[in-house]
Design an enzyme around this catalytic site. Structure first.
Site, PDB file in Angstrom:
ATOM      1  N   HIS A 260      33.627  43.906  16.313  1.00 48.49           N
ATOM      2  CA  HIS A 260      34.150  42.904  17.257  1.00 48.49           C
ATOM      3  C   HIS A 260      35.176  43.508  18.229  1.00 48.49           C
ATOM      4  O   HIS A 260      35.147  43.206  19.418  1.00 48.49           O
ATOM      5  CB  HIS A 260      34.784  41.764  16.449  1.00 48.49           C
ATOM      6  CG  HIS A 260      34.845  40.458  17.162  1.00 48.49           C
ATOM      7  ND1 HIS A 260      34.756  39.251  16.528  1.00 48.49           N
ATOM      8  CD2 HIS A 260      35.009  40.156  18.476  1.00 48.49           C
ATOM      9  CE1 HIS A 260      34.853  38.267  17.400  1.00 48.49           C
ATOM     10  NE2 HIS A 260      35.014  38.795  18.602  1.00 48.49           N
TER      11      HIS A 260
ATOM     12  N   ASP B 264      25.396  33.253  19.357  1.00 46.03           N
ATOM     13  CA  ASP B 264      26.407  34.306  19.210  1.00 46.03           C
ATOM     14  C   ASP B 264      27.584  33.766  18.394  1.00 46.03           C
ATOM     15  O   ASP B 264      28.329  32.919  18.853  1.00 46.03           O
ATOM     16  CB  ASP B 264      26.900  34.744  20.606  1.00 46.03           C
ATOM     17  CG  ASP B 264      27.856  35.922  20.507  1.00 46.03           C
ATOM     18  OD1 ASP B 264      27.364  37.065  20.444  1.00 46.03           O
ATOM     19  OD2 ASP B 264      29.088  35.696  20.459  1.00 46.03           O
TER      20      ASP B 264
ATOM     21  N   TYR C 119      35.017  33.638  13.765  1.00 44.27           N
ATOM     22  CA  TYR C 119      34.880  32.264  14.272  1.00 44.27           C
ATOM     23  C   TYR C 119      34.836  31.246  13.121  1.00 44.27           C
ATOM     24  O   TYR C 119      34.998  30.051  13.342  1.00 44.27           O
ATOM     25  CB  TYR C 119      33.616  32.083  15.142  1.00 44.27           C
ATOM     26  CG  TYR C 119      33.521  32.969  16.358  1.00 44.27           C
ATOM     27  CD1 TYR C 119      34.605  33.733  16.796  1.00 44.27           C
ATOM     28  CD2 TYR C 119      32.340  33.052  17.089  1.00 44.27           C
ATOM     29  CE1 TYR C 119      34.493  34.562  17.915  1.00 44.27           C
ATOM     30  CE2 TYR C 119      32.228  33.871  18.209  1.00 44.27           C
ATOM     31  CZ  TYR C 119      33.302  34.623  18.617  1.00 44.27           C
ATOM     32  OH  TYR C 119      33.183  35.429  19.714  1.00 44.27           O
TER      33      TYR C 119
ATOM     34  N   LYS D 210      29.634  39.364  14.161  1.00 45.46           N
ATOM     35  CA  LYS D 210      30.539  40.491  14.445  1.00 45.46           C
ATOM     36  C   LYS D 210      31.507  40.683  13.294  1.00 45.46           C
ATOM     37  O   LYS D 210      31.967  39.703  12.693  1.00 45.46           O
ATOM     38  CB  LYS D 210      31.326  40.223  15.735  1.00 45.46           C
ATOM     39  CG  LYS D 210      30.519  39.581  16.843  1.00 45.46           C
ATOM     40  CD  LYS D 210      31.313  39.427  18.131  1.00 45.46           C
ATOM     41  CE  LYS D 210      30.558  38.567  19.132  1.00 45.46           C
ATOM     42  NZ  LYS D 210      30.739  37.119  18.945  1.00 45.46           N
TER      43      LYS D 210
ATOM     44  N   ASN E 126      23.371  24.579  31.726  1.00 39.79           N
ATOM     45  CA  ASN E 126      23.609  26.029  31.666  1.00 39.79           C
ATOM     46  C   ASN E 126      22.331  26.823  31.382  1.00 39.79           C
ATOM     47  O   ASN E 126      22.312  28.045  31.514  1.00 39.79           O
ATOM     48  CB  ASN E 126      24.660  26.354  30.596  1.00 39.79           C
ATOM     49  CG  ASN E 126      26.035  25.809  30.952  1.00 39.79           C
ATOM     50  OD1 ASN E 126      26.267  25.406  32.081  1.00 39.79           O
ATOM     51  ND2 ASN E 126      26.938  25.807  29.985  1.00 39.79           N
TER      52      ASN E 126
ATOM     53  N   LYS F 190      29.536  28.827  26.242  1.00 37.41           N
ATOM     54  CA  LYS F 190      29.830  27.837  25.197  1.00 37.41           C
ATOM     55  C   LYS F 190      30.084  26.485  25.843  1.00 37.41           C
ATOM     56  O   LYS F 190      30.778  26.389  26.865  1.00 37.41           O
ATOM     57  CB  LYS F 190      31.073  28.283  24.424  1.00 37.41           C
ATOM     58  CG  LYS F 190      31.600  27.263  23.419  1.00 37.41           C
ATOM     59  CD  LYS F 190      32.735  26.416  23.987  1.00 37.41           C
ATOM     60  CE  LYS F 190      33.072  25.251  23.091  1.00 37.41           C
ATOM     61  NZ  LYS F 190      34.058  24.324  23.723  1.00 37.41           N
TER      62      LYS F 190
ATOM     63  N   ARG G 267      25.717  19.619  29.363  1.00 30.59           N
ATOM     64  CA  ARG G 267      26.084  20.942  29.896  1.00 30.59           C
ATOM     65  C   ARG G 267      25.232  22.054  29.301  1.00 30.59           C
ATOM     66  O   ARG G 267      24.957  23.046  29.957  1.00 30.59           O
ATOM     67  CB  ARG G 267      27.562  21.205  29.650  1.00 30.59           C
ATOM     68  CG  ARG G 267      28.456  20.352  30.520  1.00 30.59           C
ATOM     69  CD  ARG G 267      29.903  20.538  30.143  1.00 30.59           C
ATOM     70  NE  ARG G 267      30.776  19.841  31.061  1.00 30.59           N
ATOM     71  CZ  ARG G 267      32.104  19.805  30.927  1.00 30.59           C
ATOM     72  NH1 ARG G 267      32.691  20.439  29.928  1.00 30.59           N
ATOM     73  NH2 ARG G 267      32.829  19.155  31.808  1.00 30.59           N
TER      74      ARG G 267
ATOM     75  N   LEU H 246      31.956  32.056  32.105  1.00 32.80           N
ATOM     76  CA  LEU H 246      32.468  31.029  33.034  1.00 32.80           C
ATOM     77  C   LEU H 246      33.983  31.159  33.174  1.00 32.80           C
ATOM     78  O   LEU H 246      34.652  30.218  33.622  1.00 32.80           O
ATOM     79  CB  LEU H 246      32.103  29.635  32.505  1.00 32.80           C
ATOM     80  CG  LEU H 246      30.602  29.398  32.311  1.00 32.80           C
ATOM     81  CD1 LEU H 246      30.338  28.072  31.581  1.00 32.80           C
ATOM     82  CD2 LEU H 246      29.892  29.411  33.661  1.00 32.80           C
TER      83      LEU H 246
HETATM   84  N1  LIG Z   1      33.429  39.439  21.742  1.00 31.73           N
HETATM   85  C1  LIG Z   1      34.521  38.790  22.059  1.00 31.73           C
HETATM   86  O1  LIG Z   1      35.634  39.291  21.899  1.00 31.73           O
HETATM   87  C2  LIG Z   1      34.402  37.403  22.623  1.00 31.73           C
HETATM   88  C3  LIG Z   1      35.528  36.753  23.151  1.00 31.73           C
HETATM   89  C4  LIG Z   1      35.365  35.470  23.684  1.00 31.73           C
HETATM   90  C5  LIG Z   1      34.100  34.869  23.688  1.00 31.73           C
HETATM   91  N2  LIG Z   1      33.029  35.532  23.149  1.00 31.73           N
HETATM   92  C6  LIG Z   1      31.674  34.915  23.122  1.00 31.73           C
HETATM   93  O2  LIG Z   1      31.345  34.441  24.418  1.00 31.73           O
HETATM   94  C7  LIG Z   1      31.014  33.039  24.346  1.00 31.73           C
HETATM   95  C8  LIG Z   1      31.368  32.344  25.636  1.00 31.73           C
HETATM   96  O3  LIG Z   1      32.729  32.565  25.991  1.00 31.73           O
HETATM   97  P1  LIG Z   1      33.857  31.447  25.934  1.00 31.73           P
HETATM   98  O4  LIG Z   1      33.448  30.397  24.993  1.00 31.73           O
HETATM   99  O5  LIG Z   1      35.160  32.111  25.677  1.00 31.73           O
HETATM  100  O6  LIG Z   1      33.963  30.908  27.437  1.00 31.73           O
HETATM  101  P2  LIG Z   1      32.925  30.404  28.560  1.00 31.73           P
HETATM  102  O7  LIG Z   1      31.573  30.249  28.008  1.00 31.73           O
HETATM  103  O8  LIG Z   1      33.164  31.235  29.761  1.00 31.73           O
HETATM  104  O9  LIG Z   1      33.540  28.976  28.918  1.00 31.73           O
HETATM  105  C9  LIG Z   1      33.557  27.911  28.014  1.00 31.73           C
HETATM  106  C10 LIG Z   1      34.304  26.745  28.683  1.00 31.73           C
HETATM  107  O10 LIG Z   1      33.565  26.292  29.828  1.00 31.73           O
HETATM  108  C11 LIG Z   1      33.299  24.911  29.715  1.00 31.73           C
HETATM  109  N3  LIG Z   1      31.937  24.685  30.217  1.00 31.73           N
HETATM  110  C12 LIG Z   1      30.779  25.247  29.751  1.00 31.73           C
HETATM  111  N4  LIG Z   1      29.732  24.843  30.488  1.00 31.73           N
HETATM  112  C13 LIG Z   1      30.218  24.001  31.432  1.00 31.73           C
HETATM  113  C14 LIG Z   1      29.605  23.266  32.477  1.00 31.73           C
HETATM  114  N5  LIG Z   1      28.290  23.332  32.679  1.00 31.73           N
HETATM  115  N6  LIG Z   1      30.407  22.499  33.257  1.00 31.73           N
HETATM  116  C15 LIG Z   1      31.738  22.437  33.060  1.00 31.73           C
HETATM  117  N7  LIG Z   1      32.377  23.127  32.076  1.00 31.73           N
HETATM  118  C16 LIG Z   1      31.618  23.901  31.260  1.00 31.73           C
HETATM  119  C17 LIG Z   1      33.419  24.582  28.235  1.00 31.73           C
HETATM  120  O11 LIG Z   1      33.905  23.258  28.068  1.00 31.73           O
HETATM  121  P3  LIG Z   1      33.157  22.166  27.107  1.00 31.73           P
HETATM  122  O12 LIG Z   1      32.945  22.801  25.767  1.00 31.73           O
HETATM  123  O13 LIG Z   1      34.169  21.048  27.088  1.00 31.73           O
HETATM  124  O14 LIG Z   1      31.887  21.816  27.812  1.00 31.73           O
HETATM  125  C18 LIG Z   1      34.482  25.576  27.768  1.00 31.73           C
HETATM  126  O15 LIG Z   1      35.781  25.060  28.010  1.00 31.73           O
HETATM  127  C19 LIG Z   1      31.828  32.573  23.121  1.00 31.73           C
HETATM  128  O16 LIG Z   1      31.421  31.317  22.632  1.00 31.73           O
HETATM  129  C20 LIG Z   1      31.594  33.719  22.175  1.00 31.73           C
HETATM  130  O17 LIG Z   1      30.307  33.617  21.589  1.00 31.73           O
HETATM  131  C21 LIG Z   1      33.163  36.777  22.627  1.00 31.73           C
END
Ligand SMILES: NC(=O)c1ccc[n+]([C@@H]2O[C@H](COP(=O)([O-])OP(=O)(O)OC[C@H]3O[C@@H](n4cnc5c(N)ncnc54)[C@H](OP(=O)(O)O)[C@@H]3O)[C@@H](O)[C@H]2O)c1
Length: 282
Positions: A109, A46, A51, A76, A243, A233, A239, A193
């Protein structure tokens, strides 16, 4: 390696329920991170124009040897490119950056209802064009509230295949998910997460300890059992594997209820509200 289920979309195509998100992965780190994700077993990436790492995602796909049809890639539309001609140019640039003839899924987006005279309908019609000409296999939206989806339904012929919105235990976003369920729109949960916050949650930690799992696995399994698509992510290969390992255990009804009870209502939202978000990149 456990196998990742496919979810059927309203256009007859399928999407792997679990993918890898590349938001906030710097372009210089993206080829490595996506290559490691493929190595771990992810087949769904994704990304987004905003990005800044589409080119590197495409490079990692080519380097993987998995072949174009061996991976599912979403991108997006930038908030800067909602006007129809801008959207057409931006989409061309996405395909060029990825090095693809067609993308698996392309989304608006953000709805940006306070910009562009509130008109995301003409933007959606351009995505319909991309699907008709075969360059976007599926099309959808992100951060759309039910009122935005109602407006698309009234004005256009194509129901979005997905709506990618903020969803995690502190903000389950169930009203938006329910609208999707009623109208055949798959919910994709972003920040599954809570951008890392679930790792410090005592209730999630207690369930994880009892099941011999990690807090991240418990939170992601909750999403999977709610039938949403997720793409956590991480920059760490260990990790990434953790995951991915979600399909050989289950949360019972009490555990599902315990996670549901973490709902903080509107205060649980991490990101901006889609009705007012109006950031546009330079
Ligand atoms: N459409 C939108 O508006 C929008 C907005 C935000 C995000 N997104 C999409 O959603 C995806 C995921 O969301 P996100 O990146 O915001 O947040 P997320 O996946 O909820 O959380 C990512 C965070 O969690 C940590 N993490 C991940 N796996 C872990 C594990 N097993 N143990 C401990 N910590 C862990 C990562 O740290 P480390 O990297 O240090 O491991 C990072 O700091 C994005 O990459 C993007 O593709 C879309």
């Amino acid at each position: 390696m456990s196998s990742i289920p496919d979810i059927r979309l309203n256009d007859g195509r399928t999407i792997p329920q679990l993918g890898f998100g590349v938001f906030q992965i710097a372009p210089r780190d993206t080829v490595r991170a996506v290559s490691e994700a493929f190595e771990a077993g992810y087949r769904h990436i994704d990304t987004a124009q905003m990005y800044g790492n589409e080119r590197e995602v495409g490079e990692a796909v080519r380097a993987s040897g998995l072949g174009r049809d061996g991976v599912f890639v979403t991108s997006k539309l930038s908030n800067a490119s909602h006007r129809p001609d801008d959207a057409r140019r931006a989409f061309d640039a996405t395909l060029t950056a990825l090095g693809f003839d067609a993308i698996d899924l392309f989304l608006i987006h953000w709805p940006l209802p306070t910009l562009y005279d509130g008109d995301f309908v003409s933007t959606w019609r351009v995505l319909e064009e991309f699907q008709r000409d075969g360059r976007a296999r599926s099309i959808g939206v992100s951060n759309f509230q039910p009122a935005h989806l109602e407006w698309l339904a009234a004005e256009t012929d194509t129901v979005p295949a997905v709506n990618q919105v903020e969803v995690h235990p502190y903000f389950p976003n169930d009203a938006v998910r329910a609208y999707g369920q009623e109208h055949g729109i798959v919910t994709e949960a972003w920040a599954p997460l809570a951008q890392g916050k679930v790792m410090a949650d005592p209730a999630i930690a207690a369930i994880a300890a009892r099941l011999g799992r990690s807090p991240s696995q418990v939170a992601l399994r909750w999403h999977v059992q709610r039938s949403d698509v997720v793409f956590p992510k991480t920059s760490s290969p260990a990790r990434m594997r953790e995951n991915l390992d979600l399909f050989e255990f289950e949360l019972g009804p009490d555990d599902m209820a315990a996670l549901a009870s973490l709902d903080q209502g509107p205060a649980g939202r991490i990101g901006p509200h889609p009705d007012s978000f109006d950031w546009v990149p330079d």
